[in-house]
Design a protein around this motif. Sequence first.
Motif, PDB file in Angstrom:
ATOM      1  N   ILE A   1       3.355   6.171  -2.821  1.00 63.24           N
ATOM      2  CA  ILE A   1       4.576   6.842  -3.292  1.00 63.24           C
ATOM      3  C   ILE A   1       4.589   6.907  -4.816  1.00 63.24           C
ATOM      4  N   LEU A   2       4.197   5.824  -5.473  1.00 68.97           N
ATOM      5  CA  LEU A   2       4.136   5.810  -6.928  1.00 68.97           C
ATOM      6  C   LEU A   2       3.106   6.818  -7.443  1.00 68.97           C
ATOM      7  N   GLY A   3       1.959   6.923  -6.778  1.00 69.63           N
ATOM      8  CA  GLY A   3       0.922   7.885  -7.161  1.00 69.63           C
ATOM      9  C   GLY A   3       1.395   9.322  -7.002  1.00 69.63           C
ATOM     10  N   VAL A   4       2.078   9.616  -5.887  1.00 70.29           N
ATOM     11  CA  VAL A   4       2.595  10.974  -5.652  1.00 70.29           C
ATOM     12  C   VAL A   4       3.668  11.307  -6.680  1.00 70.29           C
TER      13      VAL A   4
ATOM     14  N   LEU B   1       1.979  11.993 -10.017  1.00 72.30           N
ATOM     15  CA  LEU B   1       1.329  13.303  -9.970  1.00 72.30           C
ATOM     16  C   LEU B   1       2.351  14.425 -10.095  1.00 72.30           C
ATOM     17  N   ALA B   2       3.496  14.278  -9.434  1.00 74.13           N
ATOM     18  CA  ALA B   2       4.549  15.297  -9.515  1.00 74.13           C
ATOM     19  C   ALA B   2       5.087  15.412 -10.936  1.00 74.13           C
ATOM     20  N   ILE B   3       5.304  14.287 -11.602  1.00 77.96           N
ATOM     21  CA  ILE B   3       5.823  14.308 -12.977  1.00 77.96           C
ATOM     22  C   ILE B   3       4.818  14.953 -13.923  1.00 77.96           C
ATOM     23  N   VAL B   4       3.551  14.616 -13.776  1.00 77.68           N
ATOM     24  CA  VAL B   4       2.505  15.205 -14.629  1.00 77.68           C
ATOM     25  C   VAL B   4       2.405  16.706 -14.385  1.00 77.68           C
ATOM     26  N   THR B   5       2.500  17.134 -13.136  1.00 80.94           N
ATOM     27  CA  THR B   5       2.429  18.557 -12.807  1.00 80.94           C
ATOM     28  C   THR B   5       3.600  19.319 -13.430  1.00 80.94           C
TER      29      THR B   5
ATOM     30  N   MET C   1       0.822  -1.188   0.000  1.00 77.68           N
ATOM     31  CA  MET C   1       0.000   0.000   0.000  1.00 77.68           C
ATOM     32  C   MET C   1       0.871   1.258   0.000  1.00 77.68           C
ATOM     33  N   LYS C   2       1.953   1.232   0.776  1.00 76.42           N
ATOM     34  CA  LYS C   2       2.845   2.371   0.867  1.00 76.42           C
ATOM     35  C   LYS C   2       3.507   2.646  -0.490  1.00 76.42           C
ATOM     36  N   LYS C   3       3.872   1.592  -1.229  1.00 73.80           N
ATOM     37  CA  LYS C   3       4.490   1.753  -2.543  1.00 73.80           C
ATOM     38  C   LYS C   3       3.515   2.391  -3.531  1.00 73.80           C
TER      39      LYS C   3
END
Length: 94
Positions: free
Chosen positions: A6-9, A12-16, A1-3
């Motif tokens: 982190i993968l989602g964040v 999101l950072a790369i897309v932003t 779940m933690k991975k």
Amino acid sequence: MKKKIILGVATLAIVTVATINVNMSKNDNQLSALGLANVEALATPETNTPGSNYSCSATYDCGDGSVSCTGDVCKRGTEKGRKYVECDYQKTWC
């Protein structure tokens, strides 16, 4: 779940960051077009009045001095042994 979080964040950072870069590059093109328009406006004379934006000059050495003029149409020459410069169809003699 933690991975997954982190993968989602990270995603999101790369897309932003990618979105911001695309928007900034679009603004750069607009500024370049505006800059080119300003340069063109500055290079274009405001009026076509003769003498308002000189495009030529003529000078003739008379021996004891010189004569010169500036205008839109310029030339220099000799007539009956006398030297002259002519700008915008006005002659100035040595």
